[in-house]
Design a protein around this motif. Structure first.
Motif, PDB file in Angstrom:
ATOM      1  N   ASP A   6     -35.819   5.042 -49.191  1.00  0.00           N
ATOM      2  CA  ASP A   6     -34.526   5.123 -49.869  1.00  0.00           C
ATOM      3  C   ASP A   6     -33.787   3.795 -49.683  1.00  0.00           C
ATOM      4  OD1 ASP A   6     -32.497   6.496 -51.233  1.00  0.00           O
ATOM      5  OD2 ASP A   6     -31.578   7.248 -49.388  1.00  0.00           O
ATOM      6  N   THR A  26     -36.692   5.545 -53.821  1.00  0.00           N
ATOM      7  CA  THR A  26     -35.473   5.962 -54.522  1.00  0.00           C
ATOM      8  C   THR A  26     -34.413   4.888 -54.314  1.00  0.00           C
ATOM      9  OG1 THR A  26     -34.780   7.259 -52.589  1.00  0.00           O
ATOM     10  CG2 THR A  26     -35.833   8.469 -54.399  1.00  0.00           C
ATOM     11  N   ASN A  28     -30.099   3.927 -55.617  1.00  0.00           N
ATOM     12  CA  ASN A  28     -28.903   4.406 -56.318  1.00  0.00           C
ATOM     13  C   ASN A  28     -27.989   3.192 -56.504  1.00  0.00           C
ATOM     14  OD1 ASN A  28     -27.244   4.090 -53.971  1.00  0.00           O
ATOM     15  ND2 ASN A  28     -27.880   6.104 -53.233  1.00  0.00           N
ATOM     16  N   LYS A  87     -33.001   8.884 -62.749  1.00  0.00           N
ATOM     17  CA  LYS A  87     -32.158   9.684 -61.849  1.00  0.00           C
ATOM     18  C   LYS A  87     -30.846  10.006 -62.562  1.00  0.00           C
ATOM     19  CE  LYS A  87     -31.283   9.317 -56.906  1.00  0.00           C
ATOM     20  NZ  LYS A  87     -30.998   8.328 -55.864  1.00  0.00           N
ATOM     21  N   SER A 131     -32.804  16.270 -55.936  1.00  0.00           N
ATOM     22  CA  SER A 131     -32.390  15.573 -54.711  1.00  0.00           C
ATOM     23  C   SER A 131     -31.173  16.215 -54.045  1.00  0.00           C
ATOM     24  CB  SER A 131     -32.055  14.107 -55.021  1.00  0.00           C
ATOM     25  OG  SER A 131     -33.210  13.374 -55.334  1.00  0.00           O
ATOM     26  N   PHE A 133     -28.708  16.348 -50.973  1.00  0.00           N
ATOM     27  CA  PHE A 133     -28.292  15.291 -50.033  1.00  0.00           C
ATOM     28  C   PHE A 133     -28.008  15.913 -48.666  1.00  0.00           C
ATOM     29  CE2 PHE A 133     -26.487  11.561 -52.747  1.00  0.00           C
ATOM     30  CZ  PHE A 133     -27.570  11.613 -53.597  1.00  0.00           C
ATOM     31  N   ARG A 136     -25.257  14.263 -46.185  1.00  0.00           N
ATOM     32  CA  ARG A 136     -23.860  14.446 -46.611  1.00  0.00           C
ATOM     33  C   ARG A 136     -23.421  15.900 -46.426  1.00  0.00           C
ATOM     34  NH1 ARG A 136     -22.792  10.399 -51.812  1.00  0.00           N
ATOM     35  NH2 ARG A 136     -24.221   8.776 -51.091  1.00  0.00           N
ATOM     36  N   ALA A 167     -32.964  14.202 -49.783  1.00  0.00           N
ATOM     37  CA  ALA A 167     -32.352  12.872 -49.767  1.00  0.00           C
ATOM     38  C   ALA A 167     -31.224  12.832 -48.737  1.00  0.00           C
ATOM     39  CB  ALA A 167     -31.825  12.544 -51.157  1.00  0.00           C
ATOM     40  N   SER A 168     -30.631  11.650 -48.612  1.00  0.00           N
ATOM     41  CA  SER A 168     -29.554  11.456 -47.633  1.00  0.00           C
ATOM     42  C   SER A 168     -30.038  11.818 -46.228  1.00  0.00           C
ATOM     43  CB  SER A 168     -28.331  12.301 -48.046  1.00  0.00           C
ATOM     44  OG  SER A 168     -27.225  12.040 -47.241  1.00  0.00           O
ATOM     45  N   ARG A 170     -30.902  10.982 -42.436  1.00  0.00           N
ATOM     46  CA  ARG A 170     -30.208  10.085 -41.508  1.00  0.00           C
ATOM     47  C   ARG A 170     -31.009   9.766 -40.250  1.00  0.00           C
ATOM     48  NH1 ARG A 170     -24.786  11.121 -43.259  1.00  0.00           N
ATOM     49  NH2 ARG A 170     -24.983  10.606 -45.459  1.00  0.00           N
ATOM     50  N   THR A 187     -37.000  11.312 -48.881  1.00  0.00           N
ATOM     51  CA  THR A 187     -36.719   9.897 -49.111  1.00  0.00           C
ATOM     52  C   THR A 187     -35.841   9.413 -47.977  1.00  0.00           C
ATOM     53  OG1 THR A 187     -36.060   8.188 -50.658  1.00  0.00           O
ATOM     54  CG2 THR A 187     -34.744  10.231 -50.719  1.00  0.00           C
TER      55      THR A 187
HETATM   56  C1  E4P Z   1     -31.236   9.041 -52.746  1.00  0.00           C
HETATM   57  O1  E4P Z   1     -31.802   9.537 -53.671  1.00  0.00           O
HETATM   58  C2  E4P Z   1     -29.806   9.242 -52.467  1.00  0.00           C
HETATM   59  O2  E4P Z   1     -29.043   8.554 -53.401  1.00  0.00           O
HETATM   60  C3  E4P Z   1     -29.517   8.793 -51.058  1.00  0.00           C
HETATM   61  O3  E4P Z   1     -30.479   9.380 -50.199  1.00  0.00           O
HETATM   62  C4  E4P Z   1     -28.108   9.084 -50.581  1.00  0.00           C
HETATM   63  O4  E4P Z   1     -28.033   8.763 -49.214  1.00  0.00           O
HETATM   64  P1  E4P Z   1     -26.656   8.599 -48.422  1.00  0.00           P
HETATM   65  O5  E4P Z   1     -25.991   9.933 -48.335  1.00  0.00           O
HETATM   66  O6  E4P Z   1     -27.055   8.074 -47.073  1.00  0.00           O
HETATM   67  O7  E4P Z   1     -25.826   7.607 -49.203  1.00  0.00           O
END
Ligand code: E4P
Length: 218
Positions: A6, A26, A28, A87, A131, A133, A136, A167-168, A170, A187
Motif C-alpha cells: 500500500d 494499491t 490512493n 479504485k 477495500s 479500512f 481507520r 486495507a488501512s 497498521r 494491502t
Molecule cells: C488502500 O487501498 C487504502 O487507501 C489505504 O490502505 C488507506 O490507509 P490509511 O488508513 O492508512 O490511510
C-alpha cells in the motif's frame, strides 16, 4: 491470501517485489501526494511505472465523484495497462460506476468501505475487490478485524465473487488476524510486511547456529 503493498513509493515497491511474495499494489491520492507525484499526466505515468515493477493487480483511484467523471476516468486508467484495477469510492455514484465497469469489462476496487451494508452493495455491483479500512475503523474505537470477518462470512453465504481486500493495515498483527478470518487480500505498508519477519528467537537461534559452525570449522 494475496499480499499487496500500500504505497506509491517506487523504492518501497521494488524492495517488497524483491522478496518474491508480492501480488499487487494499491495507491490512493494521499499516497501519490506523499511521494510528490502531482498532475494527471505524471500520475498516469507513475501508475505505468508501478505496473512495470510488479506483475499483479495495481489499483489506480479516480478523483471524480460523479458517474460520468468516474466512468471517463475508469476508461482512461484501465487503458494504461491490463493490470490496472480502477479504485472507486463507496458512494451512490460510485456504485453506479462500478456496475457500469462490471458490465463493460473494467475491473474495480471499491474503496472507503466501513460497513457490511456497504460491502453488500459493492458485491451486488460486481466489484472485483472490496477495500474495508480496518485501521481507520480501529481508530474509531470499533473493531476492524470483526468487520472483515463479518464481510467474509456474508460473501461466503451468497457466493459473491468480490475479493475482500483488507486495507488501512497498521501493523503485522493486523495481517495475521486478516489471515485468520479469511481475507482474500491484505494491502500493507512495507513496515508491516517486514514486521512479519521479526522474532527474537529466530535471531538468537541463527546467531547460535553460526557461532557453533564457526567453532567447528574455524
Ligand atoms: C488502500 O487501498 C487504502 O487507501 C489505504 O490502505 C488507506 O490507509 P490509511 O488508513 O492508512 O490511510
Amino acid at each position: 491470501m494475496k499480499f499487496f503493498i500500500d504505497t506509491a513509493d517506487l523504492n518501497e515497491i521494488k524492495e517488497a517485489a524483491a522478496l518474491g511474495i508480492l501480488d499487487g499494489v494499491t495507491t490512493n491520492p494521499s499516497l501519490m501526494a506523499k511521494v510528490g507525484i502531482t498532475g494527471a499526466d505524471n500520475i498516469k505515468k507513475h501508475y505505468v511505472d508501478i505496473c512495470n515493477i510488479v506483475d499483479g493487480d495495481i489499483s489506480a483511484e479516480v478523483i471524480s465523484v460523479d458517474f460520468d467523471g468516474m466512468v471517463r476516468e475508469a476508461k482512461e486508467l484501465s487503458a494504461l495497462h491490463p493490470n490496472i484495477v480502477v479504485k472507486i469510492p463507496m458512494i451512490k455514484e460510485g456504485i453506479k460506476a462500478i456496475k457500469w465497469c462490471t458490465d463493460n469489462g473494467i475491473r474495480t476496487n471499491c474503496t472507503l468501505v466501513f460497513s457490511a451494508g456497504q460491502a453488500i452493495l459493492a458485491a451486488k455491483a460486481g466489484a472485483t475487490y472490496l477495500s474495508p479500512f480496518i485501521g481507520r475503523v480501529d481508530d474509531m474505537n470499533w473493531d476492524g478485524i470483526l468487520l472483515i470477518e463479518q464481510i467474509v462470512h456474508i460473501y461466503r453465504i451468497y457466493g459473491f465473487e468480490t475479493e475482500v481486500l483488507a486495507a488501512s493495515i497498521r501493523n503485522p498483527l493486523h495481517i495475521v488476524r486478516c489471515a485468520e478470518v479469511g481475507a482474500d487480500v491484505v494491502t500493507c505498508p512495507l513496515s508491516s510486511i517486514l514486521g512479519l519477519f521479526k522474532h527474537p528467537l529466530t535471531d538468537l537461534g541463527l546467531a547460535q547456529f553460526l557461532a557453533d559452525y564457526k567453532k567447528g570449522n574455524g
